[in-house]
Design a protein around this motif. Structure first.
Motif, PDB file in Angstrom:
ATOM      1  N   THR A 116      -2.940  16.686  -2.347  1.00 11.41           N
ATOM      2  CA  THR A 116      -2.743  15.238  -2.391  1.00 11.41           C
ATOM      3  C   THR A 116      -3.617  14.477  -1.396  1.00 11.41           C
ATOM      4  OG1 THR A 116      -0.538  15.378  -3.362  1.00 11.41           O
ATOM      5  CG2 THR A 116      -1.042  13.375  -2.138  1.00 11.41           C
ATOM      6  N   PRO A 117      -3.782  14.938  -0.160  1.00  9.63           N
ATOM      7  CA  PRO A 117      -4.665  14.176   0.744  1.00  9.63           C
ATOM      8  C   PRO A 117      -6.097  14.042   0.219  1.00  9.63           C
ATOM      9  CG  PRO A 117      -3.309  15.698   2.005  1.00  9.63           C
ATOM     10  CD  PRO A 117      -3.110  16.037   0.552  1.00  9.63           C
ATOM     11  N   ALA A 118      -6.659  15.110  -0.307  1.00 10.07           N
ATOM     12  CA  ALA A 118      -8.026  15.052  -0.841  1.00 10.07           C
ATOM     13  C   ALA A 118      -8.085  14.179  -2.088  1.00 10.07           C
ATOM     14  CB  ALA A 118      -8.535  16.460  -1.154  1.00 10.07           C
ATOM     15  N   LEU A 119      -7.101  14.306  -2.960  1.00  6.00           N
ATOM     16  CA  LEU A 119      -7.059  13.473  -4.162  1.00  6.00           C
ATOM     17  C   LEU A 119      -6.899  12.001  -3.791  1.00  6.00           C
ATOM     18  CD1 LEU A 119      -4.728  15.707  -6.364  1.00  6.00           C
ATOM     19  CD2 LEU A 119      -7.198  15.366  -6.670  1.00  6.00           C
ATOM     20  N   SER A 120      -6.114  11.729  -2.755  1.00  4.62           N
ATOM     21  CA  SER A 120      -5.901  10.350  -2.304  1.00  4.62           C
ATOM     22  C   SER A 120      -7.185   9.732  -1.767  1.00  4.62           C
ATOM     23  CB  SER A 120      -4.811  10.297  -1.239  1.00  4.62           C
ATOM     24  OG  SER A 120      -3.583  10.707  -1.787  1.00  4.62           O
ATOM     25  N   ARG A 121      -7.962  10.517  -1.027  1.00  6.45           N
ATOM     26  CA  ARG A 121      -9.247   9.997  -0.519  1.00  6.45           C
ATOM     27  C   ARG A 121     -10.170   9.634  -1.670  1.00  6.45           C
ATOM     28  NH1 ARG A 121      -8.288  14.016   3.340  1.00  6.45           N
ATOM     29  NH2 ARG A 121      -9.490  15.543   2.142  1.00  6.45           N
ATOM     30  N   THR A 122     -10.247  10.517  -2.648  1.00 10.57           N
ATOM     31  CA  THR A 122     -11.096  10.235  -3.809  1.00 10.57           C
ATOM     32  C   THR A 122     -10.593   9.010  -4.560  1.00 10.57           C
ATOM     33  OG1 THR A 122     -11.698  12.566  -4.035  1.00 10.57           O
ATOM     34  CG2 THR A 122     -11.981  11.172  -5.977  1.00 10.57           C
ATOM     35  N   ALA A 123      -9.293   8.929  -4.760  1.00 14.35           N
ATOM     36  CA  ALA A 123      -8.717   7.781  -5.474  1.00 14.35           C
ATOM     37  C   ALA A 123      -8.991   6.479  -4.717  1.00 14.35           C
ATOM     38  CB  ALA A 123      -7.215   7.984  -5.676  1.00 14.35           C
ATOM     39  N   TYR A 124      -8.903   6.530  -3.396  1.00 14.11           N
ATOM     40  CA  TYR A 124      -9.185   5.329  -2.598  1.00 14.11           C
ATOM     41  C   TYR A 124     -10.641   4.911  -2.766  1.00 14.11           C
ATOM     42  CZ  TYR A 124      -9.964   2.208   1.292  1.00 14.11           C
ATOM     43  OH  TYR A 124     -10.318   1.121   2.042  1.00 14.11           O
ATOM     44  N   LEU A 125     -11.542   5.872  -2.757  1.00 16.13           N
ATOM     45  CA  LEU A 125     -12.949   5.544  -2.946  1.00 16.13           C
ATOM     46  C   LEU A 125     -13.199   4.989  -4.342  1.00 16.13           C
ATOM     47  CD1 LEU A 125     -14.633   8.553  -1.137  1.00 16.13           C
ATOM     48  CD2 LEU A 125     -14.613   6.169  -0.388  1.00 16.13           C
ATOM     49  N   LEU A 126     -12.487   5.495  -5.326  1.00 16.46           N
ATOM     50  CA  LEU A 126     -12.647   5.003  -6.692  1.00 16.46           C
ATOM     51  C   LEU A 126     -12.133   3.581  -6.852  1.00 16.46           C
ATOM     52  CD1 LEU A 126     -11.542   8.163  -8.704  1.00 16.46           C
ATOM     53  CD2 LEU A 126     -13.852   7.198  -8.601  1.00 16.46           C
ATOM     54  N   THR A 127     -10.988   3.286  -6.243  1.00 16.76           N
ATOM     55  CA  THR A 127     -10.340   1.992  -6.471  1.00 16.76           C
ATOM     56  C   THR A 127     -10.646   0.957  -5.403  1.00 16.76           C
ATOM     57  OG1 THR A 127      -8.339   2.629  -5.278  1.00 16.76           O
ATOM     58  CG2 THR A 127      -8.398   3.093  -7.654  1.00 16.76           C
ATOM     59  N   GLY A 128     -10.877   1.413  -4.171  1.00 15.91           N
ATOM     60  CA  GLY A 128     -11.095   0.478  -3.071  1.00 15.91           C
ATOM     61  C   GLY A 128      -9.822  -0.190  -2.594  1.00 15.91           C
ATOM     62  N   ASP A 129      -8.675   0.311  -3.019  1.00 21.26           N
ATOM     63  CA  ASP A 129      -7.399  -0.296  -2.673  1.00 21.26           C
ATOM     64  C   ASP A 129      -6.372   0.819  -2.457  1.00 21.26           C
ATOM     65  OD1 ASP A 129      -4.584  -1.272  -3.850  1.00 21.26           O
ATOM     66  OD2 ASP A 129      -5.627  -3.014  -3.017  1.00 21.26           O
ATOM     67  N   ALA A 130      -5.708   0.802  -1.325  1.00 20.21           N
ATOM     68  CA  ALA A 130      -4.771   1.875  -0.983  1.00 20.21           C
ATOM     69  C   ALA A 130      -3.618   1.971  -1.977  1.00 20.21           C
ATOM     70  CB  ALA A 130      -4.232   1.675   0.432  1.00 20.21           C
ATOM     71  N   HIS A 131      -3.095   0.831  -2.414  1.00 23.40           N
ATOM     72  CA  HIS A 131      -1.956   0.846  -3.334  1.00 23.40           C
ATOM     73  C   HIS A 131      -2.367   1.335  -4.721  1.00 23.40           C
ATOM     74  CE1 HIS A 131       0.494  -1.011  -0.303  1.00 23.40           C
ATOM     75  NE2 HIS A 131      -0.415  -1.958  -0.154  1.00 23.40           N
ATOM     76  N   LEU A 132      -3.529   0.867  -5.190  1.00 24.41           N
ATOM     77  CA  LEU A 132      -4.015   1.351  -6.484  1.00 24.41           C
ATOM     78  C   LEU A 132      -4.338   2.845  -6.415  1.00 24.41           C
ATOM     79  CD1 LEU A 132      -6.350  -1.559  -7.651  1.00 24.41           C
ATOM     80  CD2 LEU A 132      -4.152  -0.879  -8.621  1.00 24.41           C
ATOM     81  N   ALA A 133      -4.841   3.285  -5.269  1.00 27.77           N
ATOM     82  CA  ALA A 133      -5.145   4.703  -5.088  1.00 27.77           C
ATOM     83  C   ALA A 133      -3.864   5.535  -5.201  1.00 27.77           C
ATOM     84  CB  ALA A 133      -5.826   4.942  -3.745  1.00 27.77           C
ATOM     85  N   GLU A 134      -2.794   5.066  -4.574  1.00 29.06           N
ATOM     86  CA  GLU A 134      -1.508   5.771  -4.694  1.00 29.06           C
ATOM     87  C   GLU A 134      -1.066   5.839  -6.144  1.00 29.06           C
ATOM     88  OE1 GLU A 134       1.686   4.309  -2.259  1.00 29.06           O
ATOM     89  OE2 GLU A 134       0.417   4.266  -0.471  1.00 29.06           O
ATOM     90  N   ASP A 135      -1.175   4.709  -6.850  1.00 27.06           N
ATOM     91  CA  ASP A 135      -0.798   4.683  -8.262  1.00 27.06           C
ATOM     92  C   ASP A 135      -1.647   5.649  -9.078  1.00 27.06           C
ATOM     93  OD1 ASP A 135       1.069   2.742  -7.684  1.00 27.06           O
ATOM     94  OD2 ASP A 135      -0.123   1.075  -8.491  1.00 27.06           O
ATOM     95  N   LEU A 136      -2.936   5.679  -8.785  1.00 26.65           N
ATOM     96  CA  LEU A 136      -3.850   6.545  -9.513  1.00 26.65           C
ATOM     97  C   LEU A 136      -3.502   8.020  -9.294  1.00 26.65           C
ATOM     98  CD1 LEU A 136      -6.337   6.643 -11.339  1.00 26.65           C
ATOM     99  CD2 LEU A 136      -7.761   6.554  -9.280  1.00 26.65           C
ATOM    100  N   VAL A 137      -3.231   8.402  -8.053  1.00 23.22           N
ATOM    101  CA  VAL A 137      -2.863   9.794  -7.757  1.00 23.22           C
ATOM    102  C   VAL A 137      -1.534  10.134  -8.426  1.00 23.22           C
ATOM    103  CG1 VAL A 137      -2.192  11.404  -5.924  1.00 23.22           C
ATOM    104  CG2 VAL A 137      -4.193   9.944  -5.624  1.00 23.22           C
ATOM    105  N   GLN A 138      -0.563   9.257  -8.334  1.00 24.12           N
ATOM    106  CA  GLN A 138       0.740   9.519  -8.957  1.00 24.12           C
ATOM    107  C   GLN A 138       0.608   9.674 -10.468  1.00 24.12           C
ATOM    108  OE1 GLN A 138       3.403   6.420  -7.690  1.00 24.12           O
ATOM    109  NE2 GLN A 138       3.613   7.267  -5.637  1.00 24.12           N
TER     110      GLN A 138
END
Length: 164
Positions: free
Chosen positions: A16-38
């Motif tokens: 999850t930490p690695a996936l979250s970093r990638t998701a954050y880079l993809l979205t540029g938004d911490a909340h959207l990154a969480e949604d994307l990983v979930q």
């Protein structure tokens, strides 16, 4: 004997930490990154027993395609990067912050292509396959995004390189 549920739980905890970093880079938004990983993990959980090969690659593909679906549907609005406490990957915090700010000013499509090409280290062909677009389109978007970064943050010239 570990069950499929145990295997999935171990994967989630470990990756999850690695996936979250990638998701954050993809979205540029911490909340959207969480949604994307979930969303990616939920979709992977439904198919966990059928996943063959690398579950990491499977889940990352879900991340990329879900992000593409979001920007294709125009549900993801371009926003400035918030106050996300991303882990410091470099001692040069100013450079990291400048890069984050500049990435936040790119379109979601440009940001996604740059993340796939340079963070995930995919070739143009691999990125095109993941995004469902042509490799020429990936090349064009990469050129446009790097040009925009050069304009937005000239102090990143050493990191970005000269246009060829």
């Amino acid at each position: 004997m570990p069950t499929a549920e145990d295997d999935f739980h171990a994967f989630v905890v470990a990756r999850t930490p690695a996936l979250s970093r990638t998701a954050y880079l993809l979205t540029g938004d911490a909340h959207l990154a969480e949604d994307l990983v979930q969303t990616a993990l939920f979709k992977a959980a439904r198919s966990w027993g059928r996943i063959q090969g690398s579950p990491e690659a499977y889940v990352r593909r879900i991340l990329y395609t879900q992000n593409v679906s979001w920007w294709r549907a125009r549900r993801v609005k371009e926003t400035a990067l918030g106050s996300y406490d991303a882990p410091a990957a470099s001692a040069d915090t100013d450079l990291r912050l400048t890069l984050e700010e500049a990435l936040g000013r790119l379109t979601p499509r440009q940001r996604t292509v740059l993340v796939l090409r340079f963070f995930e280290d995919l070739t143009e062909v691999q990125a095109a396959h993941v995004l469902g677009i042509g490799s020429g389109t990936v090349k064009s978007i990469t050129r446009q995004a790097l040009g925009r970064l050069r304009t937005l943050a000239p102090e990143l010239a050493e990191l970005i390189g000269d246009p060829a």
